[in-house]
Motif scaffolding. Sequence first.
Motif, PDB file in Angstrom:
ATOM      1  N   THR A 274       0.546  -0.968  -0.149  1.00 18.53           N
ATOM      2  CA  THR A 274      -0.416   0.290  -0.319  1.00 18.53           C
ATOM      3  C   THR A 274       0.538   0.906   0.404  1.00 18.53           C
ATOM      4  O   THR A 274       1.931   1.140   1.165  1.00 18.53           O
ATOM      5  CB  THR A 274      -0.835   0.151   1.345  1.00 18.53           C
ATOM      6  N   LEU A 275       0.619   1.757  -1.012  1.00 18.26           N
ATOM      7  CA  LEU A 275       0.886   3.330  -0.585  1.00 18.26           C
ATOM      8  C   LEU A 275       0.331   4.260  -0.164  1.00 18.26           C
ATOM      9  O   LEU A 275      -0.710   4.654  -0.866  1.00 18.26           O
ATOM     10  CB  LEU A 275       1.452   3.618  -2.454  1.00 18.26           C
ATOM     11  N   PHE A 276       0.728   5.071   0.203  1.00 21.97           N
ATOM     12  CA  PHE A 276      -0.252   6.405   0.986  1.00 21.97           C
ATOM     13  C   PHE A 276       0.429   7.640   0.766  1.00 21.97           C
ATOM     14  O   PHE A 276       1.403   7.507   0.967  1.00 21.97           O
ATOM     15  CB  PHE A 276      -0.828   6.070   2.679  1.00 21.97           C
ATOM     16  N   ASN A 277      -0.131   8.860   0.878  1.00 18.71           N
ATOM     17  CA  ASN A 277       0.528   9.695   1.220  1.00 18.71           C
ATOM     18  C   ASN A 277      -0.722  10.861   2.220  1.00 18.71           C
ATOM     19  O   ASN A 277      -1.096  10.674   2.969  1.00 18.71           O
ATOM     20  CB  ASN A 277       0.801  11.108  -0.098  1.00 18.71           C
ATOM     21  N   LYS A 278      -1.198  11.690   1.663  1.00 22.29           N
ATOM     22  CA  LYS A 278      -2.645  12.010   2.380  1.00 22.29           C
ATOM     23  C   LYS A 278      -4.088  11.440   1.836  1.00 22.29           C
ATOM     24  O   LYS A 278      -5.068  11.550   3.200  1.00 22.29           O
ATOM     25  CB  LYS A 278      -3.325  13.587   2.140  1.00 22.29           C
ATOM     26  N   LYS A 279      -3.474  10.628   0.642  1.00 22.53           N
ATOM     27  CA  LYS A 279      -4.790   9.565   0.681  1.00 22.53           C
ATOM     28  C   LYS A 279      -3.701   8.271  -0.027  1.00 22.53           C
ATOM     29  O   LYS A 279      -2.685   8.481  -0.222  1.00 22.53           O
ATOM     30  CB  LYS A 279      -5.280   9.823  -0.668  1.00 22.53           C
ATOM     31  N   ILE A 280      -4.452   6.915   0.424  1.00 22.91           N
ATOM     32  CA  ILE A 280      -4.068   6.006  -0.273  1.00 22.91           C
ATOM     33  C   ILE A 280      -3.946   6.661  -1.712  1.00 22.91           C
ATOM     34  O   ILE A 280      -5.312   6.580  -2.297  1.00 22.91           O
ATOM     35  CB  ILE A 280      -4.863   4.373   0.103  1.00 22.91           C
ATOM     36  N   GLU A 281      -3.307   5.693  -2.283  1.00 26.65           N
ATOM     37  CA  GLU A 281      -2.556   5.962  -3.878  1.00 26.65           C
ATOM     38  C   GLU A 281      -2.647   4.432  -4.695  1.00 26.65           C
ATOM     39  O   GLU A 281      -3.198   4.770  -6.022  1.00 26.65           O
ATOM     40  CB  GLU A 281      -1.026   6.664  -3.782  1.00 26.65           C
TER      41      GLU A 281
ATOM     42  N   GLN B 108       0.250  20.046  -3.667  1.00 24.24           N
ATOM     43  CA  GLN B 108      -1.269  20.330  -3.985  1.00 24.24           C
ATOM     44  C   GLN B 108      -2.238  19.919  -3.571  1.00 24.24           C
ATOM     45  O   GLN B 108      -4.150  20.328  -4.172  1.00 24.24           O
ATOM     46  CB  GLN B 108      -1.671  19.511  -5.838  1.00 24.24           C
ATOM     47  N   SER B 109      -2.539  19.178  -2.248  1.00 23.14           N
ATOM     48  CA  SER B 109      -4.176  18.738  -1.556  1.00 23.14           C
ATOM     49  C   SER B 109      -3.641  19.571  -0.197  1.00 23.14           C
ATOM     50  O   SER B 109      -2.612  18.601   0.252  1.00 23.14           O
ATOM     51  CB  SER B 109      -4.576  17.963  -2.062  1.00 23.14           C
ATOM     52  N   ASP B 110      -4.267  19.905   0.686  1.00 23.54           N
ATOM     53  CA  ASP B 110      -4.554  19.996   1.932  1.00 23.54           C
ATOM     54  C   ASP B 110      -5.355  18.811   2.863  1.00 23.54           C
ATOM     55  O   ASP B 110      -5.762  18.756   3.720  1.00 23.54           O
ATOM     56  CB  ASP B 110      -4.588  21.313   2.714  1.00 23.54           C
ATOM     57  N   GLU B 111      -6.480  18.193   2.094  1.00 29.43           N
ATOM     58  CA  GLU B 111      -7.195  16.877   2.392  1.00 29.43           C
ATOM     59  C   GLU B 111      -6.325  16.246   2.417  1.00 29.43           C
ATOM     60  O   GLU B 111      -5.901  15.533   1.955  1.00 29.43           O
ATOM     61  CB  GLU B 111      -8.237  17.356   1.268  1.00 29.43           C
ATOM     62  N   GLY B 112      -7.346  15.156   3.721  1.00 25.75           N
ATOM     63  CA  GLY B 112      -6.612  13.718   4.455  1.00 25.75           C
ATOM     64  C   GLY B 112      -5.029  13.874   4.873  1.00 25.75           C
ATOM     65  O   GLY B 112      -4.677  15.375   6.183  1.00 25.75           O
ATOM     66  N   SER B 113      -4.592  12.761   5.397  1.00 23.91           N
ATOM     67  CA  SER B 113      -3.710  13.387   6.741  1.00 23.91           C
ATOM     68  C   SER B 113      -3.070  11.878   6.498  1.00 23.91           C
ATOM     69  O   SER B 113      -3.850  10.990   5.861  1.00 23.91           O
ATOM     70  CB  SER B 113      -3.566  13.601   8.099  1.00 23.91           C
ATOM     71  N   ILE B 114      -2.078  11.588   6.791  1.00 23.37           N
ATOM     72  CA  ILE B 114      -1.232  10.301   6.886  1.00 23.37           C
ATOM     73  C   ILE B 114      -2.396   8.971   8.520  1.00 23.37           C
ATOM     74  O   ILE B 114      -2.578   7.756   7.813  1.00 23.37           O
ATOM     75  CB  ILE B 114      -0.144  10.006   7.155  1.00 23.37           C
ATOM     76  N   ALA B 115      -2.106   9.771   9.036  1.00 19.24           N
ATOM     77  CA  ALA B 115      -3.417   9.098  10.390  1.00 19.24           C
ATOM     78  C   ALA B 115      -4.568   8.484   9.567  1.00 19.24           C
ATOM     79  O   ALA B 115      -5.152   7.547  10.122  1.00 19.24           O
ATOM     80  CB  ALA B 115      -3.239   9.646  11.650  1.00 19.24           C
ATOM     81  N   GLU B 116      -5.847   9.233   8.785  1.00 20.62           N
ATOM     82  CA  GLU B 116      -6.640   8.895   8.187  1.00 20.62           C
ATOM     83  C   GLU B 116      -6.626   7.869   7.391  1.00 20.62           C
ATOM     84  O   GLU B 116      -6.839   6.595   7.097  1.00 20.62           O
ATOM     85  CB  GLU B 116      -7.189   9.762   7.209  1.00 20.62           C
ATOM     86  N   CYS B 117      -5.271   7.842   6.248  1.00 17.31           N
ATOM     87  CA  CYS B 117      -4.938   6.861   5.825  1.00 17.31           C
ATOM     88  C   CYS B 117      -4.412   5.638   6.509  1.00 17.31           C
ATOM     89  O   CYS B 117      -5.105   4.297   6.074  1.00 17.31           O
ATOM     90  CB  CYS B 117      -3.576   7.030   5.084  1.00 17.31           C
ATOM     91  N   LEU B 118      -3.908   5.491   8.016  1.00 14.33           N
ATOM     92  CA  LEU B 118      -3.982   5.038   8.683  1.00 14.33           C
ATOM     93  C   LEU B 118      -4.916   3.779   8.757  1.00 14.33           C
ATOM     94  O   LEU B 118      -5.299   2.409   9.419  1.00 14.33           O
ATOM     95  CB  LEU B 118      -2.524   4.515   9.359  1.00 14.33           C
ATOM     96  N   HIS B 119      -6.288   4.850   9.602  1.00 14.19           N
ATOM     97  CA  HIS B 119      -7.215   4.433  10.248  1.00 14.19           C
ATOM     98  C   HIS B 119      -7.625   3.803   9.478  1.00 14.19           C
ATOM     99  O   HIS B 119      -8.819   2.122   8.919  1.00 14.19           O
ATOM    100  CB  HIS B 119      -8.271   5.394  10.255  1.00 14.19           C
ATOM    101  N   GLN B 120      -8.188   3.799   7.944  1.00 15.16           N
ATOM    102  CA  GLN B 120      -8.317   3.302   5.910  1.00 15.16           C
ATOM    103  C   GLN B 120      -7.973   1.867   6.153  1.00 15.16           C
ATOM    104  O   GLN B 120      -8.785   1.065   6.110  1.00 15.16           O
ATOM    105  CB  GLN B 120      -8.681   4.228   5.456  1.00 15.16           C
ATOM    106  N   ILE B 121      -7.018   2.092   6.057  1.00  8.49           N
ATOM    107  CA  ILE B 121      -5.792   0.452   6.347  1.00  8.49           C
ATOM    108  C   ILE B 121      -6.396  -0.283   7.158  1.00  8.49           C
ATOM    109  O   ILE B 121      -6.754  -0.964   7.123  1.00  8.49           O
ATOM    110  CB  ILE B 121      -4.219   1.123   6.133  1.00  8.49           C
TER     111      ILE B 121
END
Length: 307
Positions: A123-130, A165-178
Amino acid sequence: MVLSDITDLNNLELAAVHVTEGFITGRHKSPFHGFSSEFNEHRLYNKGESTRHIDWKLYARTEKLFVKRYEDETNLRCHILIDTSPSMKYPRDAKYNKLDFSAVCAAAIINLLKKQRDAAALTLFNKKIEFSSDAKISAVHIKMLFSKLGEVVSNRNFNPSLDNQSDEGSIAECLHQIAENIHKRSLVIVFSDMFDCGQENDLFAALQHLRHAKHDVIVFHVCDKRTELDFNFENRPYKFYDMETGKMLTLNPFEFKDVYKKQSSEYLKKLKARCGMYGMDLVEADIAMPFKDIIAPYLIRRSRIAL
């Protein structure tokens, strides 16, 4: 350069001498011991079958032979998570940046999993899962994962117009989703510099979520120790560019070194404490060190713990 290093993974065998070639052979212990299957229930022992899974403690209480049944008999499921946020492309002028380093280490682990016949996911993630894959064992799947890691390395250069390019999302949100998406108990390996723009409590909560879901979690804290932790720069003004927010600051790092080192040390202590509290392994991964020197001692140590 880095791409050729990714394909040169056979040297990882030096680190895997004391560990398994796979759960299937059962001839050696694995550095990821204990995650091949999960206990589910008991059933009566049938005469003539293997006594390997008889629950002798239950026999002592009931004087009846019961066999432990497992949820599944598949091999280890390993999910490798790589933080691809802009700060992972630091340092900009080094042979390896943090993203390169993470990709090479991930490739080495996938190579080991392949040799052990264990299922790998990426899984590759930034502020969102890529990008996110299922955990599979097939040669085609493993080849696809190596291809994805190649793309990560080929995209190593920082581009302000694209990376901020975007301020939406976060690493924490990605980890929660994962954590929500990985349904079966798995080994989860996270490669990140653990920078989430002042949201450290949210980040720690996300790590705790992974453990709450009963996954075994290993966090590789990837950093350039010389500059990011020790703040070793020459005694002259520098322009510091925040790769996450795009802000720029001019200062002489020598004047702020003591304060910076104190704050970075406190954060690292807090990260270690939280990982210890949650029952996670934290590996300090300095990109100045050869990647095999980071992975090999850890795998050997873990294999001894499993014995």
